[in-house]
Write a protein that holds these residues in place. Structure first.
Motif, PDB file in Angstrom:
ATOM      1  N   ILE A 248     -72.952  -4.873   2.980  1.00 54.16           N
ATOM      2  CA  ILE A 248     -73.148  -6.020   2.086  1.00 54.16           C
ATOM      3  C   ILE A 248     -73.121  -5.575   0.628  1.00 54.16           C
ATOM      4  O   ILE A 248     -73.322  -4.405   0.314  1.00 54.16           O
ATOM      5  CB  ILE A 248     -74.488  -6.743   2.383  1.00 54.16           C
ATOM      6  N   ARG A 249     -72.863  -6.554  -0.244  1.00 56.24           N
ATOM      7  CA  ARG A 249     -72.812  -6.230  -1.664  1.00 56.24           C
ATOM      8  C   ARG A 249     -73.489  -7.318  -2.493  1.00 56.24           C
ATOM      9  O   ARG A 249     -73.614  -8.466  -2.060  1.00 56.24           O
ATOM     10  CB  ARG A 249     -71.373  -6.045  -2.134  1.00 56.24           C
ATOM     11  N   ARG A 250     -73.907  -6.893  -3.687  1.00 56.14           N
ATOM     12  CA  ARG A 250     -74.462  -7.833  -4.666  1.00 56.14           C
ATOM     13  C   ARG A 250     -73.942  -7.434  -6.035  1.00 56.14           C
ATOM     14  O   ARG A 250     -74.024  -6.254  -6.420  1.00 56.14           O
ATOM     15  CB  ARG A 250     -75.996  -7.778  -4.664  1.00 56.14           C
ATOM     16  N   ALA A 251     -73.371  -8.387  -6.742  1.00 53.62           N
ATOM     17  CA  ALA A 251     -72.733  -8.106  -8.026  1.00 53.62           C
ATOM     18  C   ALA A 251     -73.691  -7.393  -8.975  1.00 53.62           C
ATOM     19  O   ALA A 251     -74.857  -7.773  -9.121  1.00 53.62           O
ATOM     20  CB  ALA A 251     -72.246  -9.406  -8.667  1.00 53.62           C
ATOM     21  N   GLY A 252     -73.190  -6.339  -9.614  1.00 49.35           N
ATOM     22  CA  GLY A 252     -73.952  -5.621 -10.620  1.00 49.35           C
ATOM     23  C   GLY A 252     -74.904  -4.580 -10.085  1.00 49.35           C
ATOM     24  O   GLY A 252     -75.580  -3.887 -10.856  1.00 49.35           O
ATOM     25  N   LEU A 253     -74.958  -4.409  -8.769  1.00 47.90           N
ATOM     26  CA  LEU A 253     -75.902  -3.464  -8.173  1.00 47.90           C
ATOM     27  C   LEU A 253     -75.466  -2.023  -8.438  1.00 47.90           C
ATOM     28  O   LEU A 253     -74.300  -1.671  -8.278  1.00 47.90           O
ATOM     29  CB  LEU A 253     -75.981  -3.707  -6.665  1.00 47.90           C
ATOM     30  N   ASP A 254     -76.408  -1.185  -8.836  1.00 51.14           N
ATOM     31  CA  ASP A 254     -76.173   0.250  -8.978  1.00 51.14           C
ATOM     32  C   ASP A 254     -76.680   0.901  -7.692  1.00 51.14           C
ATOM     33  O   ASP A 254     -77.880   1.129  -7.524  1.00 51.14           O
ATOM     34  CB  ASP A 254     -76.927   0.786 -10.195  1.00 51.14           C
ATOM     35  N   VAL A 255     -75.758   1.164  -6.771  1.00 51.82           N
ATOM     36  CA  VAL A 255     -76.147   1.619  -5.436  1.00 51.82           C
ATOM     37  C   VAL A 255     -76.786   3.003  -5.474  1.00 51.82           C
ATOM     38  O   VAL A 255     -77.758   3.263  -4.757  1.00 51.82           O
ATOM     39  CB  VAL A 255     -74.934   1.593  -4.488  1.00 51.82           C
ATOM     40  N   ALA A 256     -76.237   3.908  -6.293  1.00 53.38           N
ATOM     41  CA  ALA A 256     -76.813   5.253  -6.375  1.00 53.38           C
ATOM     42  C   ALA A 256     -78.273   5.182  -6.812  1.00 53.38           C
ATOM     43  O   ALA A 256     -79.138   5.873  -6.258  1.00 53.38           O
ATOM     44  CB  ALA A 256     -76.004   6.108  -7.334  1.00 53.38           C
ATOM     45  N   ARG A 257     -78.544   4.342  -7.775  1.00 50.22           N
ATOM     46  CA  ARG A 257     -79.924   4.176  -8.243  1.00 50.22           C
ATOM     47  C   ARG A 257     -80.785   3.531  -7.163  1.00 50.22           C
ATOM     48  O   ARG A 257     -81.944   3.915  -6.968  1.00 50.22           O
ATOM     49  CB  ARG A 257     -79.941   3.329  -9.518  1.00 50.22           C
ATOM     50  N   LEU A 258     -80.219   2.562  -6.453  1.00 51.99           N
ATOM     51  CA  LEU A 258     -80.962   1.875  -5.398  1.00 51.99           C
ATOM     52  C   LEU A 258     -81.387   2.861  -4.306  1.00 51.99           C
ATOM     53  O   LEU A 258     -82.540   2.851  -3.860  1.00 51.99           O
ATOM     54  CB  LEU A 258     -80.111   0.759  -4.794  1.00 51.99           C
ATOM     55  N   ILE A 259     -80.463   3.708  -3.870  1.00 48.37           N
ATOM     56  CA  ILE A 259     -80.786   4.687  -2.837  1.00 48.37           C
ATOM     57  C   ILE A 259     -81.872   5.645  -3.327  1.00 48.37           C
ATOM     58  O   ILE A 259     -82.770   6.034  -2.578  1.00 48.37           O
ATOM     59  CB  ILE A 259     -79.515   5.452  -2.417  1.00 48.37           C
ATOM     60  N   SER A 260     -81.792   6.011  -4.604  1.00 46.36           N
ATOM     61  CA  SER A 260     -82.801   6.906  -5.178  1.00 46.36           C
ATOM     62  C   SER A 260     -84.166   6.226  -5.276  1.00 46.36           C
ATOM     63  O   SER A 260     -85.203   6.846  -5.031  1.00 46.36           O
ATOM     64  CB  SER A 260     -82.346   7.365  -6.568  1.00 46.36           C
ATOM     65  N   ASP A 261     -84.168   4.943  -5.617  1.00 44.70           N
ATOM     66  CA  ASP A 261     -85.429   4.219  -5.797  1.00 44.70           C
ATOM     67  C   ASP A 261     -86.116   3.882  -4.474  1.00 44.70           C
ATOM     68  O   ASP A 261     -87.346   3.850  -4.397  1.00 44.70           O
ATOM     69  CB  ASP A 261     -85.188   2.924  -6.581  1.00 44.70           C
ATOM     70  N   VAL A 262     -85.310   3.620  -3.440  1.00 45.14           N
ATOM     71  CA  VAL A 262     -85.884   3.195  -2.156  1.00 45.14           C
ATOM     72  C   VAL A 262     -85.905   4.409  -1.220  1.00 45.14           C
ATOM     73  O   VAL A 262     -85.141   4.502  -0.265  1.00 45.14           O
ATOM     74  CB  VAL A 262     -85.075   2.035  -1.550  1.00 45.14           C
TER      75      VAL A 262
ATOM     76  N   GLU B 161     -88.051   5.460   0.923  1.00 45.51           N
ATOM     77  CA  GLU B 161     -88.628   5.303   2.259  1.00 45.51           C
ATOM     78  C   GLU B 161     -87.582   4.842   3.276  1.00 45.51           C
ATOM     79  O   GLU B 161     -87.780   4.968   4.474  1.00 45.51           O
ATOM     80  CB  GLU B 161     -89.774   4.283   2.197  1.00 45.51           C
ATOM     81  N   VAL B 162     -86.455   4.300   2.774  1.00 45.65           N
ATOM     82  CA  VAL B 162     -85.428   3.751   3.660  1.00 45.65           C
ATOM     83  C   VAL B 162     -84.178   4.633   3.602  1.00 45.65           C
ATOM     84  O   VAL B 162     -83.663   4.909   2.521  1.00 45.65           O
ATOM     85  CB  VAL B 162     -85.057   2.303   3.273  1.00 45.65           C
ATOM     86  N   MET B 163     -83.717   5.041   4.781  1.00 50.17           N
ATOM     87  CA  MET B 163     -82.506   5.849   4.875  1.00 50.17           C
ATOM     88  C   MET B 163     -81.319   4.922   5.119  1.00 50.17           C
ATOM     89  O   MET B 163     -81.153   4.388   6.223  1.00 50.17           O
ATOM     90  CB  MET B 163     -82.602   6.851   6.029  1.00 50.17           C
ATOM     91  N   PHE B 164     -80.520   4.660   4.091  1.00 48.39           N
ATOM     92  CA  PHE B 164     -79.324   3.833   4.222  1.00 48.39           C
ATOM     93  C   PHE B 164     -78.224   4.464   3.383  1.00 48.39           C
ATOM     94  O   PHE B 164     -78.419   5.505   2.770  1.00 48.39           O
ATOM     95  CB  PHE B 164     -79.582   2.376   3.833  1.00 48.39           C
ATOM     96  N   SER B 165     -77.067   3.851   3.393  1.00 49.59           N
ATOM     97  CA  SER B 165     -75.888   4.514   2.841  1.00 49.59           C
ATOM     98  C   SER B 165     -75.092   3.591   1.939  1.00 49.59           C
ATOM     99  O   SER B 165     -75.199   2.371   2.008  1.00 49.59           O
ATOM    100  CB  SER B 165     -75.013   4.998   4.007  1.00 49.59           C
ATOM    101  N   ALA B 166     -74.235   4.231   1.128  1.00 49.66           N
ATOM    102  CA  ALA B 166     -73.255   3.477   0.338  1.00 49.66           C
ATOM    103  C   ALA B 166     -71.910   3.464   1.033  1.00 49.66           C
ATOM    104  O   ALA B 166     -70.947   2.920   0.506  1.00 49.66           O
ATOM    105  CB  ALA B 166     -73.126   4.083  -1.050  1.00 49.66           C
ATOM    106  N   GLY B 167     -71.823   4.064   2.207  1.00 51.21           N
ATOM    107  CA  GLY B 167     -70.549   4.124   2.928  1.00 51.21           C
ATOM    108  C   GLY B 167     -70.558   5.283   3.892  1.00 51.21           C
ATOM    109  O   GLY B 167     -71.600   5.667   4.405  1.00 51.21           O
ATOM    110  N   SER B 168     -69.399   5.855   4.122  1.00 52.28           N
ATOM    111  CA  SER B 168     -69.256   6.963   5.055  1.00 52.28           C
ATOM    112  C   SER B 168     -70.067   8.169   4.604  1.00 52.28           C
ATOM    113  O   SER B 168     -70.028   8.558   3.444  1.00 52.28           O
ATOM    114  CB  SER B 168     -67.773   7.327   5.151  1.00 52.28           C
ATOM    115  N   ALA B 169     -70.797   8.773   5.549  1.00 54.77           N
ATOM    116  CA  ALA B 169     -71.615   9.942   5.210  1.00 54.77           C
ATOM    117  C   ALA B 169     -70.759  11.103   4.709  1.00 54.77           C
ATOM    118  O   ALA B 169     -71.169  11.852   3.832  1.00 54.77           O
ATOM    119  CB  ALA B 169     -72.424  10.382   6.435  1.00 54.77           C
ATOM    120  N   CYS B 170     -69.533  11.249   5.269  1.00 52.37           N
ATOM    121  CA  CYS B 170     -68.703  12.386   4.885  1.00 52.37           C
ATOM    122  C   CYS B 170     -68.165  12.242   3.468  1.00 52.37           C
ATOM    123  O   CYS B 170     -67.710  13.211   2.873  1.00 52.37           O
ATOM    124  CB  CYS B 170     -67.542  12.565   5.863  1.00 52.37           C
TER     125      CYS B 170
END
Length: 370
Positions: free
Chosen positions: A289-303, A305-314
């Motif tokens: 899923i996506r949301r306009a304007g989201l900084d995914v790298a920052r989101l993963i760093s901020d959250v 407690e939750v292990m999620f991804s921006a795409g393929s692990a490799c």
């Protein structure tokens, strides 16, 4: 910690671990040795092989590999290279895993002809383009059953029919789909599998080969597997893979119903986020899923407690925009504002509620400070 990255790897099933422990301890024999310990180890390997092969029915065999990457490299190079003079063409899709695209690309540098088929905005291969591309010059057609980034299910039966009509070999990357969605075995000649995507151990995969299909060896040595793949097998890894495969069969309906409920629940919470990929023809354990304007790298760093991804692990950390999201027509900005949530057998509704709350709170803070 809440784990929502099931496409990258899955938690090891306790039953698989229990099957592995005796073979790591007293049962450590080399399965290729003739003495009693070797024969016992070999017996464990063969039980595992039968369990993994069960969904395929008669007419083929399982060859163990170090993982799906090796299986895919072996299948692609082993079929395409010896056929180059009369059948130089390899046909695949724009949303394949790097193990397929990079291998096929390497062969293209060696003089093979590579056709990469486009996909729709929903992430489904263009069958008209496939029909035009798969011809008498084609040695191999390679396509994945379930996409690892967006979860869409490809029409393998139709692609396999085209390949067979053209006299080509059909390779299916079933890493994300094996045990989860129906696999049209009759349409396939080679199928790549991975243990750690189905609650088995890392470091082992397999290639299913239809009888009469014999890709040239990738590794040379003793030819322990099907006379084509060399190397000493790890009985513990084989046993864990076998039990994991058996559990996938036994729990197929239960697991499918569970991820469907989780998918619906997550969508209801993240209702104003856009889903990437078709809502039909998909595996529901994958929500990209996506949301306009989201900084995914920052989101993963901020959250954290939750292990999620921006795409393929490799591809994580590469800085590159997802080739899958670009192939379905997303802009760089849209692709880079997308997250992948992967859930499965051991994910609970409570896990999902907590994870969604943390992700939404962090995304709201980003928006507030933008």
């Amino acid at each position: 910690m809440i784990y929502l990255d099931y496409q990258a790897t899955t938690p090891l099933a306790p039953e698989a671990r229990s099957a592995m422990v005796p073979l790591l301890d007293a049962g450590f024999g080399n399965p290729h040795s003739p003495h009693r310990m070797g024969r016992e180890a070999r017996a464990a390997v063969e039980v595992a092989r039968e369990r993994i092969a069960a969904p395929f029915g008669p007419g083929g065999r399982i060859a163990f590999t170090s993982g799906a990457t090796e299986a895919l490299n072996w299948a692609i190079k082993g079929i395409a290279k010896p056929a180059r003079a009369s059948r130089p063409r390899i046909v695949t899709t724009a949303i394949e895993h790097a193990a397929v695209l990079d291998t096929a690309g390497w062969l293209a540098q060696q003089g093979h002809e590579l056709i990469v088929l486009p996909v729709s905005a929903g992430g489904i291969v263009d069958l008209d383009a496939a029909e035009a591309a798969i011809d008498g010059r084609t040695a191999l057609v390679a396509a994945m059953l379930v996409n690892n980034e967006i979860g869409t299910i490809q029409p393998i039966a139709e692609l396999g029919r085209m390949a067979r009509n053209a006299g080509a070999v059909m390779l299916c990357d079933a890493v994300q789909g094996y045990g989860r969605v129906p696999l049209p075995v009759d349409a396939c000649d080679l199928v790549a599998l991975s243990a750690h995507k189905i609650h088995g151990p890392k470091g082992i995969g397999a290639l299913w080969l239809r009888d009469g299909v014999n890709p040239e060896p990738l590794l040379h040595g003793g030819g322990q597997e099907a006379g084509l793949r060399s190397g000493t097998l790890a009985p513990a890894l084989c046993a864990g893979f076998g039990v994991a495969a058996q559990l996938m069969r036994e729990r197929a309906e239960e697991d499918s119903d569970h991820v469907f409920r989780l998918f619906g629940h997550a969508r209801s919470i993240m209702g104003n986020w856009q889903v990437n990929g078709a809502l039909d023809h998909r595996y529901f354990g994958n929500l990209n899923i996506r949301r306009a304007g989201l900084d995914v790298a920052r989101l993963i760093s901020d959250v954290r407690e939750v292990m999620f991804s921006a795409g393929s692990a490799c591809a994580s950390g590469s800085g590159r925009t997802s080739h899958v999201l670009k192939a379905i027509g997303l802009t760089d900005a849209e692709a880079k504002s997308s997250i992948r949530l992967g859930f499965g057998r051991y994910t609970t509704i409570e896990d999902l509620d907590r994870a969604m709350a943390l992700i939404l709170a962090a995304a709201a803070t980003q928006k507030e400070w933008a």
